[in-house]
Design an enzyme around this catalytic site. Sequence first.
Site, PDB file in Angstrom:
ATOM      1  CE1 TYR A  60      -4.037   1.572  -0.255  1.00 33.52           C
ATOM      2  CE2 TYR A  60      -4.630  -0.539   0.688  1.00 33.52           C
ATOM      3  CZ  TYR A  60      -4.986   0.610   0.006  1.00 33.52           C
ATOM      4  OH  TYR A  60      -6.266   0.780  -0.410  1.00 33.52           O
ATOM      5  CD  GLU A  62      -4.317   6.031   1.025  1.00 32.89           C
ATOM      6  OE1 GLU A  62      -5.438   5.577   0.818  1.00 32.89           O
ATOM      7  OE2 GLU A  62      -4.037   6.705   2.031  1.00 32.89           O
ATOM      8  CG  ASP A 206      -6.152  11.807 -24.345  1.00 29.88           C
ATOM      9  OD1 ASP A 206      -5.214  11.027 -24.085  1.00 29.88           O
ATOM     10  OD2 ASP A 206      -7.351  11.514 -24.192  1.00 29.88           O
ATOM     11  CB  THR A 232      -2.420   4.626 -22.313  1.00 29.91           C
ATOM     12  OG1 THR A 232      -1.931   4.509 -23.655  1.00 29.91           O
ATOM     13  CG2 THR A 232      -3.840   5.169 -22.326  1.00 29.91           C
ATOM     14  CE  LYS A 235      -5.076   3.250 -25.524  1.00 32.21           C
ATOM     15  NZ  LYS A 235      -5.987   4.393 -25.721  1.00 32.21           N
ATOM     16  NE  ARG A 241      -4.927  -3.535 -20.105  1.00 32.12           N
ATOM     17  CZ  ARG A 241      -5.175  -3.060 -21.334  1.00 32.12           C
ATOM     18  NH1 ARG A 241      -5.923  -1.999 -21.514  1.00 32.12           N
ATOM     19  NH2 ARG A 241      -4.668  -3.663 -22.389  1.00 32.12           N
TER      20      ARG A 241
HETATM   21  C1  LIG Z   1      -7.001   4.816 -24.881  1.00 29.99           C
HETATM   22  C2  LIG Z   1      -7.364   6.254 -24.721  1.00 29.99           C
HETATM   23  C3  LIG Z   1      -7.784   6.776 -23.485  1.00 29.99           C
HETATM   24  C4  LIG Z   1      -8.134   5.935 -22.288  1.00 29.99           C
HETATM   25  O1  LIG Z   1      -7.295   4.961 -21.859  1.00 29.99           O
HETATM   26  P1  LIG Z   1      -7.857   3.842 -20.852  1.00 29.99           P
HETATM   27  O2  LIG Z   1      -6.602   3.292 -20.256  1.00 29.99           O
HETATM   28  O3  LIG Z   1      -8.645   2.872 -21.659  1.00 29.99           O
HETATM   29  O4  LIG Z   1      -8.707   4.522 -19.837  1.00 29.99           O
HETATM   30  C5  LIG Z   1      -8.006   8.140 -23.391  1.00 29.99           C
HETATM   31  N1  LIG Z   1      -7.837   8.953 -24.447  1.00 29.99           N
HETATM   32  C6  LIG Z   1      -7.452   8.497 -25.646  1.00 29.99           C
HETATM   33  C7  LIG Z   1      -7.268   9.465 -26.767  1.00 29.99           C
HETATM   34  C8  LIG Z   1      -7.206   7.136 -25.838  1.00 29.99           C
HETATM   35  O5  LIG Z   1      -6.836   6.694 -27.033  1.00 29.99           O
END
Ligand SMILES: *Cc1c(COP(=O)(O)O)cnc(C)c1O
Length: 413
Positions: A60, A62, A206, A232, A235, A241
């Site tokens: 844990y 935090e 993003d 993320t 990807k 993840r």
């Molecule tokens: C994949 C993605 C997310 C979210 O990712 P998660 O891990 O599935 O929550 C947010 N914004 C964009 C543009 C994405 O491609």
Amino acid sequence: MSVTHAPQTTDVLTRQDPELAEILLGELHRQSSTLQLIAAENFCSPAVLAALGSPLANKYAEGYPGARHHGGCEIVDVAERLAVDRAKSLFGAEHANVQSHSGSSAVLAAYAVLLRPGDTVLALGLPYGGHLTHGSPANFSGRWFDFVPYGVDAETGLIDHDQVRTLARTHRPKAIVCGSIAYPRHIDYAFFREVADEVGAYLIGDAAHPIGLVAGGAAPSPVPYADVVCATTHKVLRGPRGGMILCGGELAERVDRAVFPFTQGGAQMHTIAAKAVAFGEAATPAFTAYAHQVVANARVLAATLVDEGLVVTTGGTDTHLVTADPAPLGVDGRTARGRLAAAGLVLDCCALPHADTRGLRLGTAAVTTQGMAEKEMMRIAALLAGVVRGEVESVPAREEVRDLVGGFPPYPA
Ligand SMILES: *Cc1c(COP(=O)(O)O)cnc(C)c1O
């Protein structure tokens, strides 16, 4: 069959919980015997999997390194500092927060830093490739903020810069979001910065999809332009993840507080350790070569799909992503995906700009990790078109897929 990337874990599971072990092996078999063309997926390395399956999962933690709400964090603090330092150096960012549990939680935290409920936000509309967190009514973003969607040009499929500028001037948003789940071209971050500055808006990048290409020098970086970059790690970046946030030093403390305690609880230290491993891998020349091969493969895939008669959005790609309309082959995206799934080609449907029917979204991150190159992309595109047209039945198609992936095991023994 055995799971060579995590033998100890699997041996224990097989002995203690054969029911679950069988599920795990079944999924490994599915991943290695079919074609993984989902644009958001990849195969992370055995080292990343080892960190994920480590006893750091027990801890844990935090808070942040040196300032935790729990005892015994001295070792995991080192892991988190390492992940943060590697992320900062990999992306040239002044600050990195590596605790976000997912890409969506990173976006939630970014909004928490920069916005108040009811604020106006400009983002790519969902029909054009915006993510759920970019104003979907089914998501917190659409409920709590006033999203104004921009779109893409009907002819070219490219982001309509004139419209972005006009909407920004008209609506004076508090923030502009650039980033997409399906846009196959580079995003012009300098343009978005200029518009944001003109109307006094924050810029949120993003970069969940292209951040791995950015790490490998195969796509432009939003870091010099955006106030906050969300991403993320699972990807193209090929880590565990999870999510992360990059920003300048002046927002560092606010970003950290927006992640914990505002939107999350305890950090997942096994995932953070795995992120550190992935950042380490992404800083190598091998990853740079990988990122460029991902794009080269996507370009060949797109070009071959065009040759086969599909309509590829924007006519091609700059990234790992290809979106295509199979309508000229006589079926819509949903039917096509069903046929392809039966044949062992795993991919997604997506919205198509300015079309009522759905299209297909493919990515080359996973197949490139397996070692496939241009030649295999041509084979995949030809097989895909044959299956979609109904010329190749699912049984021979599955055999061809098995033959294709057989030479490229994702986790070689
Ligand atoms: C994949 C993605 C997310 C979210 O990712 P998660 O891990 O599935 O929550 C947010 N914004 C964009 C543009 C994405 O491609």
